[in-house]
Design an enzyme around this catalytic site. Structure first.
Site, PDB file in Angstrom:
ATOM      1  N   ARG A 123       0.930  -1.223  -0.028  1.00 32.92           N
ATOM      2  CA  ARG A 123       0.005   0.071   0.016  1.00 32.92           C
ATOM      3  C   ARG A 123       0.826   1.399   0.073  1.00 32.92           C
ATOM      4  O   ARG A 123       0.849   1.917   0.978  1.00 32.92           O
ATOM      5  CB  ARG A 123      -0.988   0.011   1.067  1.00 32.92           C
ATOM      6  CG  ARG A 123      -1.948  -1.331   1.201  1.00 32.92           C
ATOM      7  CD  ARG A 123      -2.898  -1.460   2.203  1.00 32.92           C
ATOM      8  NE  ARG A 123      -4.026  -0.422   1.741  1.00 32.92           N
ATOM      9  CZ  ARG A 123      -5.117  -0.156   2.480  1.00 32.92           C
ATOM     10  NH1 ARG A 123      -5.108  -0.836   3.874  1.00 32.92           N
ATOM     11  NH2 ARG A 123      -5.933   0.447   2.546  1.00 32.92           N
ATOM     12  N   PRO A 124       1.417   1.340  -1.118  1.00 35.80           N
ATOM     13  CA  PRO A 124       2.507   2.593  -1.227  1.00 35.80           C
ATOM     14  C   PRO A 124       1.467   3.951  -1.238  1.00 35.80           C
ATOM     15  O   PRO A 124       0.326   3.795  -1.760  1.00 35.80           O
ATOM     16  CB  PRO A 124       3.312   2.375  -2.451  1.00 35.80           C
ATOM     17  CG  PRO A 124       2.454   1.357  -3.246  1.00 35.80           C
ATOM     18  CD  PRO A 124       1.892   0.577  -2.349  1.00 35.80           C
ATOM     19  N   ASP A 126       2.946   6.512  -3.533  1.00 36.62           N
ATOM     20  CA  ASP A 126       3.529   7.240  -4.506  1.00 36.62           C
ATOM     21  C   ASP A 126       2.645   8.249  -5.351  1.00 36.62           C
ATOM     22  O   ASP A 126       3.070   9.140  -5.837  1.00 36.62           O
ATOM     23  CB  ASP A 126       4.389   6.375  -5.420  1.00 36.62           C
ATOM     24  CG  ASP A 126       3.565   5.291  -5.831  1.00 36.62           C
ATOM     25  OD1 ASP A 126       2.849   4.436  -5.171  1.00 36.62           O
ATOM     26  OD2 ASP A 126       3.313   5.170  -7.149  1.00 36.62           O
ATOM     27  N   ASP A 307     -12.996  -4.713  -1.159  1.00 30.94           N
ATOM     28  CA  ASP A 307     -13.388  -4.798   0.227  1.00 30.94           C
ATOM     29  C   ASP A 307     -14.517  -6.003   0.549  1.00 30.94           C
ATOM     30  O   ASP A 307     -14.867  -6.172   1.690  1.00 30.94           O
ATOM     31  CB  ASP A 307     -13.897  -3.587   0.704  1.00 30.94           C
ATOM     32  CG  ASP A 307     -12.631  -2.580   0.800  1.00 30.94           C
ATOM     33  OD1 ASP A 307     -13.142  -1.305   0.789  1.00 30.94           O
ATOM     34  OD2 ASP A 307     -11.530  -2.953   0.759  1.00 30.94           O
TER      35      ASP A 307
END
Ligand code: EPZ
Length: 432
Positions: A123-124, A126, A307
């Site tokens: 879960r970066p 950037d 989810d």
């Protein structure tokens, strides 16, 4: 012993349940309240841990935050003096990154701890940072924090996201609403909570167009004013109860929903043989005695939500045949499969694809919730299992589901939140 859910399965879940406000919209709205010095009132705010941590951070920064009702909070950020957030406090939740966009947008400066990864992937952020830099922000990572400074203010620009990201879409909106000139963000996420945050900001005087489409256009304004706003219903909480109805072969009327937000979930459950009836603000799911197998691929909205992947997989685990689930959003969102195997679940994982061989019934076991949605899915499995199941690490579940066990009890589930082994033993004695 940490709190646990203990349950005895076998009861079809029947009755009505009222869905709360959307957690993933609420987290963005709470950060967005920083963008005005006027008072903001947010209604239908879910009383869940992630929301309460975000409110506590606002207080830490100097904002006045007051719960004026069980699901209503008033926020006045005029008193904010602190633009850096201490590490210990905020690492517990992922959505802390929204404070970068909001503090940058209002004060052109922010120091916020990098959010942790979690059980579902690295879960970066950037793409968030790419957007902030494009708006004219200097960004450096120092001592585990994002240190962001826009000395010359934020200037509108054109940003093309490399990845469809809910967080980056909301975060860049927060940073851009008070910037000079116009900002266009392309390849944005289209989830209902993106639209909710945009509507909230527009109710404060922002000029945001295109939320819910691939391109968002923002014309910067000088200031934002206060507002009173109600959070949309939680699409994923609703979907979780829809799967619970199907898996338990029950019949649940799920109230306070926007059926359009649930279309991909409804379509899948109908493919599996269940009956789904849509009303204006509620949806009824009648579980079929025989669940048909089907294939699922998680995609950005309006595709099937990532989810909901654990919850639909648990339901497919009881289907009569083989199903294939492809998780295209996160790189490791199948860790719950090992826990489900302890309950007899027959799922093989190959990379980001799981092959589910449906079984007649799960059997009760002690399992761990490894993340929010996996935890909810294991509770659904326990409520359909023969015998007793305990789900540990339920703090994950309480991050996003308000009174989960109470809502299930009202649907006929034999489930209890227990504080210690003595209470668990009492439950076992009582249910026999
Ligand atoms: C939000 O996370 C939700 N969390 C998640 O819900 C949800 O699973 C996710 O969106 C997808 O819908 C909140 O809203 C607090 P992303 P977010 O940025 O924003 C990659 C729950 O259960 N990516 O849309 O962090 C990322 O690694 C939680 O309520 C980058 O590569 O998700 C992932 O593979 C779990 N660079 C994909 O994009 C970035 O800068 C989608 O992530 C950002 C993301």
């Amino acid at each position: 012993m940490e709190q646990q859910f203990i349950m005895r399965g076998g009861h079809p879940l029947r009755g009505e349940v009222v869905i709360g406000g959307a957690k993933n919209a609420a987290l963005g709205l709470i950060a967005a309240a920083i963008l005005t010095d006027d008072t903001v009132v947010i209604e239908n705010l879910p009383d869940v841990r992630d929301v309460n941590v975000m409110l506590d951070v606002l207080r830490e920064l100097g904002a006045a935050v007051e719960r004026t009702g069980s699901h209503t909070v008033s926020i006045c950020a005029a008193g904010i003096r602190e633009l850096s957030i201490n590490d210990e406090f905020i690492r517990r939740i992922r959505a802390s990154y929204y404070f970068i966009g909001a503090l940058l947008g209002k004060y052109h400066s922010a120091v916020v701890p990098l959010p942790g990864g979690c059980a579902i992937g690295s879960r970066p952020i950037d793409q968030h940072l790419k957007g902030f830099r494009a708006l004219g922000t200097d960004i450096r990572i120092q001592n585990g924090c994002v240190v962001a400074e826009a000395k010359d203010g934020l200037k509108g620009t054109h940003i093309y996201l490399d990845v469809v990201s809910v967080g980056a879409t909301i975060n860049i909106m927060l940073a851009a609403v008070l910037s000079e000139r116009k900002t266009t963000i392309e390849n944005v996420a289209k989830e209902p909570h993106i639209v909710d945050v945009a509507n909230f900001l527009n109710s404060m005087g922002a000029n945001i167009r295109g939320a819910g489409t691939d391109t968002i256009r923002i014309r910067g304004v000088k200031r934002l004013h206060g507002t009173s706003y109600a959070v949309i219903p939680d699409q994923i909480e609703a979907g979780t109860f829809m799967c619970a109805a199907a898996a338990s072969r029950g019949d649940i009327l799920i109230k306070n929903v926007i059926p359009k937000h649930l279309e991909s979930i409804s379509a899948k459950l109908v493919e599996m043989g269940n009956t789904v009836v849509e009303y204006d603000e509620s949806i009824r799911v009648i579980g079929s005695a025989v669940q048909r197998p089907t294939d699922v691929k998680t995609l950005p909205y309006p595709g099937f939500p990532t989810d909901m992947q654990p919850q639909i997989s648990v339901t497919l685990g009881l289907a009569r045949g083989i199903s294939v689930v492809t998780e295209s959003i996160f790189e490791s969102r199948f860790k719950y499969v090992d826990e489900l195997a302890r309950m007899g679940g027959a799922i093989k994982v190959e990379g980001n694809v799981s092959i589910i061989d449906g079984i007649r019934s799960y059997t009760g076991a002690s399992v761990n919730a490894l993340d929010l949605r996996a935890g909810a899915a294991l509770v659904i499995a326990g409520l359909c299992a023969e015998g007793i199941t305990t789900v540990r690490e339920i703090g994950y579940i309480q991050r996003g589901y308000e009174h989960f066990e109470r809502k299930l009890q009202a649907l006929g589930a034999e489930i209890q939140l227990v504080e210690d082994e003595r209470e668990a033993q009492k439950f076992r004695m009582r249910v026999g």
